[in-house]
Design a protein around this motif. Structure first.
Motif, mmCIF file in Angstrom:
data_model
loop_
_atom_site.group_PDB
_atom_site.id
_atom_site.type_symbol
_atom_site.label_atom_id
_atom_site.label_comp_id
_atom_site.label_asym_id
_atom_site.label_seq_id
_atom_site.Cartn_x
_atom_site.Cartn_y
_atom_site.Cartn_z
ATOM 1 N N TYR A 1 28.316 -17.915 41.146
ATOM 2 C CA TYR A 1 27.399 -18.783 40.387
ATOM 3 C C TYR A 1 27.644 -18.649 38.884
ATOM 4 N N LYS A 2 27.716 -19.800 38.203
ATOM 5 C CA LYS A 2 27.795 -19.855 36.748
ATOM 6 C C LYS A 2 26.852 -20.947 36.266
ATOM 7 N N PRO A 3 26.113 -20.688 35.166
ATOM 8 C CA PRO A 3 25.139 -21.700 34.696
ATOM 9 C C PRO A 3 25.781 -23.038 34.370
ATOM 10 N N ASP A 4 27.061 -23.014 33.899
ATOM 11 C CA ASP A 4 27.691 -24.270 33.497
ATOM 12 C C ASP A 4 28.434 -24.950 34.646
ATOM 13 N N ALA B 1 29.595 -29.492 46.674
ATOM 14 C CA ALA B 1 28.752 -28.309 46.875
ATOM 15 C C ALA B 1 28.066 -27.948 45.559
ATOM 16 N N PHE B 2 26.796 -27.578 45.661
ATOM 17 C CA PHE B 2 25.992 -27.243 44.487
ATOM 18 C C PHE B 2 25.419 -25.834 44.670
ATOM 19 N N MET B 3 25.432 -25.051 43.586
ATOM 20 C CA MET B 3 24.786 -23.725 43.568
ATOM 21 C C MET B 3 23.772 -23.715 42.434
ATOM 22 N N ARG B 4 22.551 -23.279 42.756
ATOM 23 C CA ARG B 4 21.514 -23.184 41.739
ATOM 24 C C ARG B 4 20.805 -21.842 41.891
ATOM 25 N N LEU B 5 20.633 -21.145 40.783
ATOM 26 C CA LEU B 5 19.902 -19.882 40.799
ATOM 27 C C LEU B 5 18.400 -20.168 40.811
ATOM 28 N N VAL B 6 17.672 -19.495 41.693
ATOM 29 C CA VAL B 6 16.207 -19.585 41.698
ATOM 30 C C VAL B 6 15.716 -18.710 40.548
#
Length: 614
Positions: A235-238, A254-259
């Motif tokens: 995971y990377k914010p950008d 594909a999407f990754m989002r930090l909770v």
């Protein structure tokens, strides 16, 4: 070349030019359009992933707050203090705590169990739907997490959300509350369309939470099915999204989002065909339509040279349509339930519809040469500024505000006023169209919502939220004006026996009577509110000297010592009052509340029905 050949050539050249122009436009427009729409489609899918992550965070926050609320119950915390000091046996602690924790559990829909631990981490008591199905030696975890717990006689693994909250008294931890929750609030978040999938993965990528539609259950598995794990992507914010392939070869985004605030990630993927397929189809259709329109335009060029009668027929049709539109507009103006007024720029009434006449009691004759402000209650709303309206109309082409119209019986009622301009051919504003929408129900609902949010439902006194606001305001005012005030924490004596022997209805009636007596015993600039249970808080106005707080407290104790008549019986209670002075005992709301609570507790332990300064 005769005139007919020239006409034929002109028409042919015009048709060819129009068709070629259409083809050129289709090629020039479609290329950037495809790129733009692809980007927009990906952004839309990305926003869905953002919304899912925010929804999970909101669920976690909500359950974290539930744990803090359970751990903040003061009467249970004080009993834990006595137990930690060795003044109370474990059996007595369980007898006291179980019914109160049961009462707290009834208000939590998806609660599985509440487990209370002492300060050393040893279990004290547990309640809830699954209290008997969980293991007897349940360890005390930390923080908020999702773990599999063995449940029932078969020790079936079931994923549960657990939250731990410390029980504090005077900033000292006296125990812990562990709340276990079913994951039902996450079901709407995990439900996606057939072309998408979603899972929740811990940041260390050791556990993966998924929802199976077939069994309608959550499962906590290993992260083997995670695309990010397979592709070696962290995971990377950008990193907005990445492209990958499923085992069957299907291409996906594909999407990754930090909770945010928690050690979990949302992983979501959608088939590329579902994201972009409709876009490509729409673009192809659009290009084909452009070409068809080009061919149609060429035909129209030829047809435009037909006899002038055709143009006259079209003109007559347009006039007929305009007439129908005007007739329809007139019907809408006359029969709409909303009040509509046409005014000049000086707000002189030109015409009003029947709904306005019915609402205000005016007639077309009395409206002549009347200014609209004659129907506005200026005491309840600010005066309508014509220059302000003009500035909004020039900048935004509309203006809205809440105004109060006066009805036939001179009773004002709230309306949402919308002003729209009517312009001449040069764009200058000539008239104004004012539409009034009755918002009485909305205003009443807002007032009711405000009361529910800031006043105690049982006693009508300011509730905990309102008291915190009053206290912050009192501190700020005292700081600016350099004066003192007192915060009093009042707890009823002998209230529990009334509640236990006469029932909760009698206890509620007693609390209402206590609230009435307190309201009549304080000064005009003092504030009294109910903090919860049988606890009340009094915030005094400015004091000439600190000793002035004592007679105020004495008076409250005196009025509460007088007998109450509840359900035909005479009831005697008392009150223990702790007093904290600003700024001597604290300069923040937290410090003052803690000091007053501690002083009140010292009264409780030294005989009750008295007062004590912090």
């Amino acid at each position: 070349m005769d005139i007919f050949e020239q006409k034929r050539r002109i028409i042919t050249n015009a048709i060819v030019a129009v068709v070629l122009t259409g083809i050129s436009i289709a090629v020039v427009v479609s290329t950037p359009l495809i790129n733009q729409i692809h980007t927009q489609a990906a952004d839309t899918a990305s926003l869905v992933a953002d919304a899912k992550a925010e929804s999970v965070r909101a669920v976690f926050d909500q359950h974290q707050d539930l744990a803090r609320q359970t751990a903040s119950r003061s009467e249970l915390a004080r009993v834990m203090v006595e137990y930690n000091r060795g003044n109370l046996a474990l059996a007595d602690l369980r007898t006291f705590s179980r019914p109160r924790l049961d009462d707290a559990a009834k208000n939590i829909d998806n609660l599985a169990a509440i487990v209370r631990f002492d300060a050393s981490g040893a279990e004290v008591v547990r309640v809830g739907p699954l209290d008997n199905q969980l293991p007897a030696d349940l360890p005390m975890p930390s923080g908020l997490d999702i773990q599999s717990y063995p449940v029932g006689v078969n020790n079936e693994a079931r994923p549960l959300l657990h939250v731990i909250a410390a029980i504090r008294v005077d900033e000292q931890i006296v125990g812990y509350d562990l709340l276990l929750f079913e994951l039902s609030p996450l079901i709407p978040i995990f439900r996606v369309d057939v072309d998408s999938s979603l899972c929740l993965l811990d940041v260390e990528r050791t556990r993966r939470l998924i929802w199976t539609e077939g069994s309608h259950q959550f499962r906590l598995t290993t992260p083997n099915g995670c695309l990010a794990e397979q592709e070696g992507i962290d995971y990377k914010p950008d990193l907005d999204f990445f492209r990958a392939s499923l085992p069957d070869g299907t291409r996906v985004l594909a999407f990754m989002r930090l909770v945010e605030g928690y050690d979990w990630e949302i992983h979501m993927n959608a088939r590329t065909s579902s994201v972009f397929g409709k876009v490509i189809e729409d673009i192809v259709i659009s290009v084909v339509l452009i070409l068809m329109l080009s061919a149609l335009a060429g035909t129209m060029v030829w047809r435009s040279l037909m006899p002038i009668v055709h143009a006259l027929v079209n003109q007559a049709s347009q006039i007929a349509r305009s007439t129908d539109e005007l007739r329809l507009a007139q019907q809408v103006f006359n029969h709409t339930h909303e009040a509509i007024v046409i005014c000049d720029t000086g707000l002189q009434v030109i015409r009003a519809n029947p709904a306005f006449n019915e609402i205000t009691g005016a007639t077309p004759k009395t409206l002549r040469n009347t200014n609209l402000m004659a129907f506005i209650d200026s005491d309840r709303c600010k005066k309508i500024d014509r220059e302000e309206i003009h500035r909004h109309l020039v900048a935004e082409n509309a203006w809205q505000s809440e105004v109060w119209l006066t009805g036939p019986d001179n009773t004002p009622f709230p309306n949402l006023l919308t002003v729209s301009p009517v312009r001449n051919a040069r764009g200058q504003i000539q008239q104004l169209i004012l539409t009034f929408s009755d918002i009485t129900a909305r205003v009443q609902a807002e007032k009711q919502m405000f009361r529910l949010a800031h006043f105690d439902k049982l006693t009508g006194l300011p509730n905990r939220t309102a008291l915190e606001t009053h206290l912050e305001q009192a501190i700020e005012q005292a700081r600016r004006q350099h004066h003192h005030f007192a915060l009093m924490f009042l707890d009823l004596d002998k209230f529990k026996p009334v509640n236990d022997t006469m029932g909760h209805q009698a206890g509620d009636e007693l609390l209402r009577n206590v609230a009435r007596r307190l309201k009549h015993s304080i000064r005009a600039n003092d504030v009294v509110g109910r903090r919860g249970g049988d606890e009340f808080v009094i915030i005094t106005g400015p004091l000439t000297n600190d000793a002035d707080a004592q007679p105020i407290a004495r008076k409250m104790i005196q009025v509460l010592n007088e007998p109450f008549h509840i359900q035909g019986q005479t009831v005697h209670i008392g009150a223990s009052v702790g007093i904290a002075l600003y700024p001597d005992n604290g300069q923040t709301a937290e410090q003052l509340l803690a000091a007053a609570d501690k002083a009140m507790y010292s009264v409780k332990t030294s005989g009750r029905n008295n007062l004590a300064f912090a």
